[in-house]
Design an enzyme around this catalytic site. Sequence first.
Site, PDB file in Angstrom:
ATOM      1  N   ASP A 159      10.544   6.188   8.296  1.00 59.92           N
ATOM      2  CA  ASP A 159       9.339   6.158   8.444  1.00 59.92           C
ATOM      3  C   ASP A 159       8.753   4.981   9.180  1.00 59.92           C
ATOM      4  OD1 ASP A 159       9.221   8.943   7.168  1.00 59.92           O
ATOM      5  OD2 ASP A 159       9.978   7.587   5.544  1.00 59.92           O
ATOM      6  N   HIS A 187       8.237  10.142   1.096  1.00 57.83           N
ATOM      7  CA  HIS A 187       8.874  10.557   2.172  1.00 57.83           C
ATOM      8  C   HIS A 187       8.589  11.850   2.561  1.00 57.83           C
ATOM      9  CE1 HIS A 187      11.595  10.799   5.641  1.00 57.83           C
ATOM     10  NE2 HIS A 187      12.425  11.615   5.013  1.00 57.83           N
TER      11      HIS A 187
HETATM   12  N1  LIG Z   1      15.089  10.118   4.015  1.00 57.05           N
HETATM   13  C1  LIG Z   1      15.138  10.272   5.252  1.00 57.05           C
HETATM   14  O1  LIG Z   1      14.594   9.586   6.129  1.00 57.05           O
HETATM   15  C2  LIG Z   1      16.007  11.213   5.879  1.00 57.05           C
HETATM   16  C3  LIG Z   1      16.283  11.405   7.321  1.00 57.05           C
HETATM   17  C4  LIG Z   1      17.254  12.603   7.667  1.00 57.05           C
HETATM   18  C5  LIG Z   1      17.822  13.088   6.824  1.00 57.05           C
HETATM   19  N2  LIG Z   1      17.680  13.156   5.591  1.00 57.05           N
HETATM   20  C6  LIG Z   1      18.208  14.180   4.263  1.00 57.05           C
HETATM   21  O2  LIG Z   1      19.643  13.284   4.289  1.00 57.05           O
HETATM   22  C7  LIG Z   1      20.317  14.590   3.773  1.00 57.05           C
HETATM   23  C8  LIG Z   1      21.818  14.654   4.772  1.00 57.05           C
HETATM   24  O3  LIG Z   1      21.537  15.350   6.051  1.00 57.05           O
HETATM   25  P1  LIG Z   1      22.310  15.485   7.147  1.00 57.05           P
HETATM   26  O4  LIG Z   1      21.718  16.023   8.275  1.00 57.05           O
HETATM   27  O5  LIG Z   1      23.699  14.518   6.965  1.00 57.05           O
HETATM   28  O6  LIG Z   1      23.147  17.154   6.171  1.00 57.05           O
HETATM   29  P2  LIG Z   1      24.296  17.645   6.433  1.00 57.05           P
HETATM   30  O7  LIG Z   1      24.106  19.071   6.086  1.00 57.05           O
HETATM   31  O8  LIG Z   1      24.853  17.541   7.924  1.00 57.05           O
HETATM   32  O9  LIG Z   1      25.408  16.881   5.708  1.00 57.05           O
HETATM   33  C9  LIG Z   1      25.205  16.970   4.176  1.00 57.05           C
HETATM   34  C10 LIG Z   1      26.551  16.799   3.777  1.00 57.05           C
HETATM   35  O10 LIG Z   1      26.423  16.625   2.242  1.00 57.05           O
HETATM   36  C11 LIG Z   1      27.591  17.488   1.595  1.00 57.05           C
HETATM   37  N3  LIG Z   1      27.208  17.631   0.123  1.00 57.05           N
HETATM   38  C12 LIG Z   1      26.587  18.598  -0.272  1.00 57.05           C
HETATM   39  N4  LIG Z   1      26.547  18.386  -1.812  1.00 57.05           N
HETATM   40  C13 LIG Z   1      27.298  17.337  -1.922  1.00 57.05           C
HETATM   41  C14 LIG Z   1      27.645  16.895  -3.287  1.00 57.05           C
HETATM   42  N5  LIG Z   1      27.234  17.259  -4.362  1.00 57.05           N
HETATM   43  N6  LIG Z   1      28.328  15.642  -2.897  1.00 57.05           N
HETATM   44  C15 LIG Z   1      28.789  15.065  -1.887  1.00 57.05           C
HETATM   45  N7  LIG Z   1      28.413  15.705  -0.719  1.00 57.05           N
HETATM   46  C16 LIG Z   1      27.613  16.785  -0.740  1.00 57.05           C
HETATM   47  C17 LIG Z   1      27.603  18.456   2.471  1.00 57.05           C
HETATM   48  O11 LIG Z   1      28.984  19.131   2.277  1.00 57.05           O
HETATM   49  C18 LIG Z   1      27.736  18.107   3.925  1.00 57.05           C
HETATM   50  O12 LIG Z   1      28.795  17.545   4.376  1.00 57.05           O
HETATM   51  C19 LIG Z   1      19.462  16.020   3.910  1.00 57.05           C
HETATM   52  O13 LIG Z   1      18.914  15.913   2.505  1.00 57.05           O
HETATM   53  C20 LIG Z   1      18.280  15.417   4.767  1.00 57.05           C
HETATM   54  O14 LIG Z   1      17.313  15.987   4.674  1.00 57.05           O
HETATM   55  C21 LIG Z   1      16.834  12.164   4.866  1.00 57.05           C
HETATM   56  O1  LIG Z   2      12.491  16.035   8.066  1.00 60.45           O
HETATM   57  C1  LIG Z   2      13.512  16.031   7.487  1.00 60.45           C
HETATM   58  O2  LIG Z   2      13.625  17.125   6.697  1.00 60.45           O
HETATM   59  C2  LIG Z   2      14.642  15.154   7.690  1.00 60.45           C
HETATM   60  C3  LIG Z   2      14.471  13.749   7.601  1.00 60.45           C
HETATM   61  O3  LIG Z   2      13.798  13.570   6.226  1.00 60.45           O
HETATM   62  C4  LIG Z   2      13.492  13.224   8.520  1.00 60.45           C
HETATM   63  O4  LIG Z   2      12.539  12.450   8.305  1.00 60.45           O
HETATM   64  O5  LIG Z   2      13.734  13.354   9.747  1.00 60.45           O
END
Ligand SMILES: NC(=O)c1ccc[n+]([C@@H]2O[C@H](COP(=O)([O-])OP(=O)(O)OC[C@H]3O[C@@H](n4cnc5c(N)ncnc54)[C@H](O)[C@@H]3O)[C@@H](O)[C@H]2O)c1
Ligand SMILES: O=C(O)C[C@H](O)C(=O)O
Length: 328
Positions: A159, A187
């Site tokens: 962000d 967030h």
């Molecule tokens: N804070 C931020 O700014 C931000 C930004 C983008 C995404 N995210 C979040 O990050 C997370 C991951 O996003 P992504 O696009 O890589 O998702 P994704 O679905 O591509 O990958 C997530 C992975 O986590 C694995 N997983 C699920 N449960 C698990 C466990 N108990 N232990 C280990 N691995 C496990 C899944 O098998 C999968 O491979 C999501 O929650 C998404 O919303 C946060």
């Molecule tokens: O918005 C989402 O769910 C993914 C991530 O937290 C983001 O900010 O891009």
Amino acid sequence: MSPASPLKVAVTGAAGQIGYSLLFRLASGALGDRPVELRLLEITPALKALEGVVMELDDCAFPTLAGVEIGDDANAIFDGANLALLVGARPRGPGMERGDLLEANGAIFTAQGKALNEVAADDVRIGVTGNPANTNALIAMTNAPDIPQERFSALTRLDHNRAISQLAAKTGAPVTDIKKMTIWGNHSATQYPDLFHAEVGGRNAAEVVDDQAWLENEFIPTVAKRGAAIIEARGSSSAASAASATIDAARDWLHGSAADDWVSMAVPSDGSYGVPEGLISSFPVTTANGDWSIVQGLEIDDFSRGRIDASTAELAEERQAVSDLGLI
Ligand SMILES: NC(=O)c1ccc[n+]([C@@H]2O[C@H](COP(=O)([O-])OP(=O)(O)OC[C@H]3O[C@@H](n4cnc5c(N)ncnc54)[C@H](O)[C@@H]3O)[C@@H](O)[C@H]2O)c1
Ligand SMILES: O=C(O)C[C@H](O)C(=O)O
């Protein structure tokens, strides 16, 4: 530990979208010259895909990659970890708010908090990227009573970076001229990106922009809803930018923020700026020697007060919800 020994970096959700960008950055020296040993946690059905990613890591022949271990047992993978990046969680799809993921993802962070408590290195730092990031970090922290609370943070650096980019585009300044950006709160769509303390080329950003309507009706919603806009456009949530922000946050935490700047991190509140103690809320922080401290003494006007209070009220509701679910 001698300075030459590898930094053990645990990454969860390593076979996911973010992992596919993050691992290659970590392995190629984004945290510095010190070699890293990657310890990658996935659920059992994703281990085969993860083996493929490890083959690709091998094929890069990165000089700073000291080793890779993969598995589905948190106690084995977190063993001796100096840095744990908790990414693995179910991402939201179109039409969902990040809070909708509380129950689905809460259980993951309970178990991982307990495992970190058991086996991580004494100097471990834990960064939570998986959503809802602030409350997942709270769950992990509460389930790891022997790890000092200040070792837990949640990612609001994406962000922060989004806000810098939007302000740069509005003012025509390069991103390097923008300092002291702050994201307050959760967030989530209630987050408050604050221009009143930011600077553009050393001048107050709100004064440079001089356009309260843009600030309220364009800047804040664009930053706060950027995640949803990316999901809408890409069909899946941000990945490379999230990995990049995860690296920025970890690097600054371990190596320190710039002397003339600060960064945004969601950290356990000590009550600063009226944020209820114990909530994991985003603040302006400086970092040095592996520790963060909240920037103190900023004046908060009525507009900012209302925005900060709204986002921290949402965090308090999330804390109540996970408490009702027995997760903390
Ligand atoms: N804070 C931020 O700014 C931000 C930004 C983008 C995404 N995210 C979040 O990050 C997370 C991951 O996003 P992504 O696009 O890589 O998702 P994704 O679905 O591509 O990958 C997530 C992975 O986590 C694995 N997983 C699920 N449960 C698990 C466990 N108990 N232990 C280990 N691995 C496990 C899944 O098998 C999968 O491979 C999501 O929650 C998404 O919303 C946060
Ligand atoms: O918005 C989402 O769910 C993914 C991530 O937290 C983001 O900010 O891009």
